[in-house]
Motif scaffolding. Sequence first.
Motif, short mmCIF file in Angstrom:
data_model
loop_
_atom_site.label_atom_id
_atom_site.label_comp_id
_atom_site.label_asym_id
_atom_site.label_seq_id
_atom_site.Cartn_x
_atom_site.Cartn_y
_atom_site.Cartn_z
N SER A 559 1.01 -1.25 -0.05
CA SER A 559 -0.14 -0.05 -0.20
C SER A 559 0.97 1.08 0.00
O SER A 559 0.54 2.25 -0.57
CB SER A 559 -0.92 -0.05 1.38
OG SER A 559 -0.30 -0.23 2.52
N PHE A 615 -3.72 4.27 7.22
CA PHE A 615 -4.22 3.45 6.01
C PHE A 615 -5.57 2.66 6.83
O PHE A 615 -6.66 2.52 5.95
CB PHE A 615 -3.09 2.32 5.69
CG PHE A 615 -3.54 1.45 4.28
CD1 PHE A 615 -3.67 2.24 3.13
CD2 PHE A 615 -4.22 0.25 4.65
CE1 PHE A 615 -4.34 1.35 1.99
CE2 PHE A 615 -4.69 -0.47 3.43
CZ PHE A 615 -4.46 0.13 2.21
N GLU A 699 -2.65 -3.71 4.50
CA GLU A 699 -1.61 -2.90 4.01
C GLU A 699 -1.07 -3.50 2.85
O GLU A 699 -0.27 -2.63 2.30
CB GLU A 699 -0.58 -2.57 5.26
CG GLU A 699 -1.43 -1.76 6.31
CD GLU A 699 -0.32 -1.87 7.57
OE1 GLU A 699 0.54 -0.96 7.58
OE2 GLU A 699 -0.47 -2.68 8.36
#
Length: 790
Positions: A559, A615, A699
């Motif tokens: 990510s 995130f 992630e």
Amino acid sequence: MIMKYVRRVAAPLTAALAASLLVAAPAPASAAGGRYSADIRRTEYGIPHISAKDHGGLGYGYGYAFAQDNLCVMASWVLTLRGERSRHFGAEAMSDDAVDPVSNLASDVYYKSVQASGVLRRVLARPAPHGPGAELRALVDGYVAGFNRYLSDTGVDRLPDPACRGKEWVGPITATDVWTNLLDLGRLGSGSSFKEAIAASGQAGEGGGKEPEKPEKKVPAKTAAPPGSNAFAIGREATRDGHGMLLADPHFPWNGSRRFYQVHLTIPGVLDVSGGSLYGTPVVQIGHNATLAWTHTVSHAQRFTLYRLKLVPGQRTTYLVDGRPEPMGRQEVTVTVRDAGGAINPVTTTLYTSRYGPVLAMDWTEKTAVALADANVANLRFADEWLAMGAARDVAALRRAQDTYQGMPFVYTLATDAGGTAYFADASVVPHVTDEQAKRCHVGDDPEPLILDGSTSACLWGRDADAIEPGVFGPAAQPRLSRADYVTNANAGPWLTNPKAPLTGYPRVYGDTRTERDLRTRVGLDMVARRLSGGDGLGAPGFTLDTLQRTATGKRNLSAELLRADLRALCRAKPVMTASGGEKVDVRRACATLAAWDGRARLGSRGAILWREFFMNLNGPHRRPDGEVVPPESWWKVPFDPEQPLTTPRGLDIANPAVQSSLADAVRFFTANELPLTLTPGQAQRYGGVPVPGCTEGEGCFDRIRTGGPLSEAGRYPDVNTGSSFMMAVELTPAGPRTRTVLTYSLSAGAASPHHADQTELFSRGGWVTERFTEAEIRAYPHLTTTSLR
């Protein structure tokens, strides 16, 4: 209501207790009375190498060694399997099921009903391959005898682990306990994950349950499952030296009865297999021998279907099939409960069943009810299958074992051999529901979950001529792929097992195609691609054992790789951002921290936790300035494109207000609690006091971990409870296997054991154990200890 019963959505698995199986309780089994002998040799980190002249002796040595390290965990789990937790710990306390904990009472009612169903007795009465083979039966009996031998030799009051030392609930186990544990493993995401819904069916059947608002919204698309795994099977064309190689990275719980135990099992000339074995099971599930290595990841296929029953008007426990009424079956289950004052009292519960399976205490109205049909309800075949796989010499023999037993309960299989063939298969048990039948019989507005019309026999599962039993797909229908380069899986469906040869054409109950892959799957495929091109900075193209290890534990965060550049652009344009509550937050220091972060999840990666909190905020619901909470909108700049599945979606839509508020909220949390923006994984996440590297699969982390809750105001997550567990990298050379392993939570759950945290500390440092497989390697260990049992 169903979301209360079916937890931790991860992959579609199965459920239990067909009405036809509700008969008498299985007779207790006991260990065989024959003589057993075995040798237990222990090398680094206490890893046991067990040798015997036959399967009974092998089980005897294994049971003894396992009891030395983990008797308390097994003793507690046996109470669960017997339905006796409420008697000892009270009805309201939570059970010890690490995958799906429920109240002791719900757990006890469920397991007592399994006992009373007679299913185990009937399976054990069947000949192989439908029931256990002679070698497996001897292995189980020996395992029980060895476990009990250790308990007898040591005594309950002298057990080294204080968790159960001197406890009145500790005692000998039986073969029935081990078989029940195996049966429950087969139902891990099915009947076992519907415990509450099964246990409470009586109340719902009598009208005591709440009416659902919208039944179809109460039923999840996937039911509970083990968290998942990663796997690479590397063929001769993708390795530097032309050898087959395998990476096993199962992501199972770090506590309780679903942990892996590392073991090496040998019967000279018959079996020589090393690997990971789930607690209480006497076979290796993930491992290798001299010429073959295999592993598993959790399959995306269905293990069950739900059936919506049409009830006879005015008769809440009678349903219609083909226009004819059928009364539900009733089962009375009695559980012994200890109350707050210590008094022991029986509690009797009624369960309801149908021709499909148990009727569930959810979505039960005056007009309809829901029943559960489980493909693994009577499956023990996988235990013989794993035993046969451990003795197979190559991929072809492994395939024959899988075609013979057809028992894999909920996992894909990835394997390779010394000849360099890489193999993938979903050889698991899958209900025979064709795409046409699913379309014709499905009820409800959504295509998932698979809820079929129970009012017509035309919606019963079909059968294949090559299937071992009616109602499941045979081997010819299974997605399979053999390659000379590689196959991979990280719990996505079979479609992109190898992007050069996408798998298609299988029934949709095995998984979908041309749909978005999660970030963990994408980073795994990218890791392989970069290694084969040499673009990962690890040297010349192609895998070696060293580069396989380094690839697997690189701690990449996909990510961040996909989004950080766009976030930096936003930071330059918006040094002050608006939090979800409308507050203005200066994010310049946070942006500088993220820009300087190495993009990894190593122990000392400064900024990794700040990124995670940003995130997670980005992927959660958002609160508008007016106070309204709204679900997250898509913040990807480039949406998913099925023609570019490995590179889409990508980029950050910085015009989306949720992006600003997500970062601002994360920064506000850190500053309000005086936490350093440079907080590292080593500071924030632990297991039993040992710092743990890694990040979450959301992630886009490959060898991921999961903690037991959110970041505290003190800057610490609850202990890691799931993630990379038994990691194994194997190279199958002409001279024999070269293997590196690490058992992330160590060999023993006992706090007093020297092997309680030693491999956890090794994992924290990024280390691996060099496995000793041959006689020469074992004997060369300078601190070798041997226990000879006779």
